[in-house]
Design a protein around this motif. Structure first.
Motif, mmCIF file in Angstrom:
data_model
loop_
_atom_site.group_PDB
_atom_site.id
_atom_site.type_symbol
_atom_site.label_atom_id
_atom_site.label_comp_id
_atom_site.label_asym_id
_atom_site.label_seq_id
_atom_site.Cartn_x
_atom_site.Cartn_y
_atom_site.Cartn_z
ATOM 1 N N HIS A 45 -43.215 24.729 -24.288
ATOM 2 C CA HIS A 45 -42.687 26.006 -24.775
ATOM 3 C C HIS A 45 -43.813 26.837 -25.384
ATOM 4 O O HIS A 45 -43.903 28.055 -25.160
ATOM 5 C CB HIS A 45 -41.595 25.747 -25.807
ATOM 6 N N GLU A 46 -44.684 26.185 -26.143
ATOM 7 C CA GLU A 46 -45.780 26.888 -26.809
ATOM 8 C C GLU A 46 -46.760 27.476 -25.785
ATOM 9 O O GLU A 46 -47.271 28.581 -25.959
ATOM 10 C CB GLU A 46 -46.512 25.942 -27.769
ATOM 11 N N TRP A 47 -47.023 26.710 -24.719
ATOM 12 C CA TRP A 47 -47.901 27.200 -23.643
ATOM 13 C C TRP A 47 -47.299 28.431 -22.980
ATOM 14 O O TRP A 47 -47.980 29.441 -22.772
ATOM 15 C CB TRP A 47 -48.088 26.079 -22.618
ATOM 16 N N ASN A 48 -46.015 28.375 -22.684
ATOM 17 C CA ASN A 48 -45.344 29.506 -22.035
ATOM 18 C C ASN A 48 -45.294 30.728 -22.954
ATOM 19 O O ASN A 48 -45.396 31.871 -22.496
ATOM 20 C CB ASN A 48 -43.934 29.099 -21.622
ATOM 21 N N LEU A 49 -45.179 30.484 -24.243
ATOM 22 C CA LEU A 49 -45.110 31.584 -25.209
ATOM 23 C C LEU A 49 -46.383 32.418 -25.209
ATOM 24 O O LEU A 49 -46.347 33.626 -25.477
ATOM 25 C CB LEU A 49 -44.838 31.032 -26.608
ATOM 26 N N GLU A 50 -47.514 31.799 -24.881
ATOM 27 C CA GLU A 50 -48.767 32.553 -24.840
ATOM 28 C C GLU A 50 -48.785 33.564 -23.689
ATOM 29 O O GLU A 50 -49.447 34.595 -23.773
ATOM 30 C CB GLU A 50 -49.959 31.606 -24.765
ATOM 31 N N GLN A 51 -48.059 33.274 -22.603
ATOM 32 C CA GLN A 51 -47.910 34.279 -21.545
ATOM 33 C C GLN A 51 -47.054 35.434 -22.063
ATOM 34 O O GLN A 51 -47.288 36.597 -21.734
ATOM 35 C CB GLN A 51 -47.294 33.670 -20.277
ATOM 36 N N ASP A 52 -46.045 35.103 -22.889
ATOM 37 C CA ASP A 52 -45.246 36.152 -23.522
ATOM 38 C C ASP A 52 -46.099 37.007 -24.457
ATOM 39 O O ASP A 52 -45.796 38.172 -24.694
ATOM 40 C CB ASP A 52 -44.093 35.539 -24.323
ATOM 41 N N ARG A 53 -47.173 36.401 -24.975
ATOM 42 C CA ARG A 53 -48.072 37.132 -25.885
ATOM 43 C C ARG A 53 -49.110 37.944 -25.106
ATOM 44 O O ARG A 53 -49.852 38.735 -25.672
ATOM 45 C CB ARG A 53 -48.780 36.152 -26.827
ATOM 46 N N GLY A 54 -49.176 37.734 -23.782
ATOM 47 C CA GLY A 54 -50.076 38.536 -22.978
ATOM 48 C C GLY A 54 -51.132 37.769 -22.200
ATOM 49 O O GLY A 54 -51.902 38.380 -21.452
ATOM 50 N N ARG A 55 -51.190 36.437 -22.365
ATOM 51 C CA ARG A 55 -52.175 35.673 -21.601
ATOM 52 C C ARG A 55 -51.835 35.719 -20.112
ATOM 53 O O ARG A 55 -50.680 35.625 -19.730
ATOM 54 C CB ARG A 55 -52.205 34.209 -22.079
ATOM 55 N N LYS A 56 -52.859 35.851 -19.273
ATOM 56 C CA LYS A 56 -52.639 35.902 -17.837
ATOM 57 C C LYS A 56 -52.257 34.527 -17.295
ATOM 58 O O LYS A 56 -52.750 33.502 -17.774
ATOM 59 C CB LYS A 56 -53.908 36.398 -17.122
ATOM 60 N N TRP A 57 -51.410 34.531 -16.277
ATOM 61 C CA TRP A 57 -50.958 33.271 -15.688
ATOM 62 C C TRP A 57 -52.132 32.463 -15.133
ATOM 63 O O TRP A 57 -52.154 31.238 -15.253
ATOM 64 C CB TRP A 57 -49.933 33.541 -14.586
ATOM 65 N N GLU A 58 -53.103 33.147 -14.527
ATOM 66 C CA GLU A 58 -54.243 32.430 -13.956
ATOM 67 C C GLU A 58 -54.982 31.648 -15.043
ATOM 68 O O GLU A 58 -55.402 30.506 -14.821
ATOM 69 C CB GLU A 58 -55.225 33.398 -13.283
ATOM 70 N N ASP A 59 -55.142 32.266 -16.217
ATOM 71 C CA ASP A 59 -55.819 31.595 -17.329
ATOM 72 C C ASP A 59 -54.980 30.454 -17.862
ATOM 73 O O ASP A 59 -55.507 29.385 -18.205
ATOM 74 C CB ASP A 59 -56.115 32.596 -18.449
ATOM 75 N N ALA A 60 -53.682 30.674 -17.938
ATOM 76 C CA ALA A 60 -52.778 29.643 -18.446
ATOM 77 C C ALA A 60 -52.764 28.425 -17.534
ATOM 78 O O ALA A 60 -52.804 27.273 -17.992
ATOM 79 C CB ALA A 60 -51.365 30.215 -18.571
ATOM 80 N N GLU A 61 -52.720 28.683 -16.231
ATOM 81 C CA GLU A 61 -52.723 27.583 -15.263
ATOM 82 C C GLU A 61 -54.049 26.833 -15.289
ATOM 83 O O GLU A 61 -54.073 25.594 -15.277
ATOM 84 C CB GLU A 61 -52.448 28.139 -13.867
ATOM 85 N N ALA A 62 -55.151 27.567 -15.336
ATOM 86 C CA ALA A 62 -56.473 26.939 -15.336
ATOM 87 C C ALA A 62 -56.651 26.020 -16.535
ATOM 88 O O ALA A 62 -57.236 24.925 -16.423
ATOM 89 C CB ALA A 62 -57.564 28.012 -15.326
ATOM 90 N N LEU A 63 -56.134 26.436 -17.664
ATOM 91 C CA LEU A 63 -56.221 25.640 -18.888
ATOM 92 C C LEU A 63 -55.573 24.266 -18.700
ATOM 93 O O LEU A 63 -56.144 23.229 -19.066
ATOM 94 C CB LEU A 63 -55.535 26.404 -20.031
ATOM 95 N N LEU A 64 -54.387 24.259 -18.104
ATOM 96 C CA LEU A 64 -53.667 23.003 -17.914
ATOM 97 C C LEU A 64 -54.223 22.178 -16.763
ATOM 98 O O LEU A 64 -54.271 20.946 -16.836
ATOM 99 C CB LEU A 64 -52.179 23.279 -17.678
ATOM 100 N N ILE A 65 -54.636 22.846 -15.688
ATOM 101 C CA ILE A 65 -55.161 22.123 -14.524
ATOM 102 C C ILE A 65 -56.456 21.406 -14.888
ATOM 103 O O ILE A 65 -56.730 20.298 -14.403
ATOM 104 C CB ILE A 65 -55.348 23.085 -13.332
ATOM 105 N N ASP A 66 -57.239 22.008 -15.775
ATOM 106 C CA ASP A 66 -58.462 21.360 -16.251
ATOM 107 C C ASP A 66 -58.144 20.055 -16.974
ATOM 108 O O ASP A 66 -58.877 19.067 -16.861
ATOM 109 C CB ASP A 66 -59.217 22.314 -17.186
ATOM 110 N N LYS A 67 -57.024 20.043 -17.684
ATOM 111 C CA LYS A 67 -56.636 18.868 -18.464
ATOM 112 C C LYS A 67 -55.822 17.870 -17.644
ATOM 113 O O LYS A 67 -55.936 16.660 -17.822
ATOM 114 C CB LYS A 67 -55.825 19.330 -19.690
ATOM 115 N N TYR A 68 -55.009 18.386 -16.736
ATOM 116 C CA TYR A 68 -54.141 17.532 -15.913
ATOM 117 C C TYR A 68 -54.330 17.883 -14.429
ATOM 118 O O TYR A 68 -53.410 18.416 -13.791
ATOM 119 C CB TYR A 68 -52.671 17.727 -16.299
#
Length: 204
Positions: A45-68
């Protein structure tokens, strides 16, 4: 005695339209325990909320793909299948909103929503175009329940806080509105909303 209501502000998700990420993910990750782990640890939920705050999906996905990296497809599926997460509107509350507009009430919307998915939501649910306007968190880099987003909405739309009522399914967001000087009610269902408005002398 509370002030007369001149402005009515609706939240969108879980007030006007249904939202549930489990809908596509019950197919993408069929195992219930694994799916629960995924939402608690990966696409949280917290990760998705950052997209609501304006983070781009590409950045959000890259963050998680780097970790998982082994879960890349499941991570990218969140945006790819977002439209499945909003399967229908809540007809009762939509009717209340439309009736308020038709009766001449001043209606706007204030929502935590990523900018691009909100543009998609307006195509899926044309009634979202009916109110006088909307503040979308992802477009202004502020999210509820930050008092600043309520203050900005009031300034942008010329609302008097004490004469404004806000409707949201989140208790925290309701409290945020009250902290900004607004009146606010916690949404649970259309019948309860009708009564909440009626006792404040808002005619529907």
């Amino acid at each position: 005695m509370t002030a007369k209501i001149d402005h009515i502000v609706f939240d969108i998700g879980k007030v006007l339209i249904h939202y549930d990420p489990n809908i596509p993910y019950s197919r993408i990750i069929p195992d219930e325990e694994e799916r629960k782990w995924f939402f608690l640890n990966v696409c949280t939920h917290e990760w998705n909320l950052e997209q609501d705050r304006g983070r781009k999906w590409e950045d959000a996905e890259a963050l998680l793909i780097d970790k998982y990296p082994e879960r890349e497809d499941q991570i990218r599926a969140f945006r790819r299948h977002w439209h499945e997460m909003v399967p229908h509107a809540y007809d009762g509350s939509v009717k209340i909103m439309e009736d308020l507009i038709d009766s001449g009430q001043d209606v706007t919307m204030l929502t935590n929503f990523a900018a691009d998915t909100f543009a998609h939501a307006k195509e899926l649910f044309p009634f979202l175009n009916k109110p006088r306007g909307v503040t979308v968190s992802g477009e202004i880099n502020l999210i509820k329940p930050d008092v600043a987003i309520y203050e900005k909405h009031a300034r942008d739309f010329g609302l008097r806080p004490e004469a404004t009522i806000f409707i949201d399914d989140s208790v925290a967001n309701v409290e945020g509105a009250r902290a900004a000087g607004w009146q606010a009610v916690h949404f649970t269902d259309a019948e309860r909303l009708k009564e909440d408005l009626r006792v404040r002398n808002v005619d529907i």
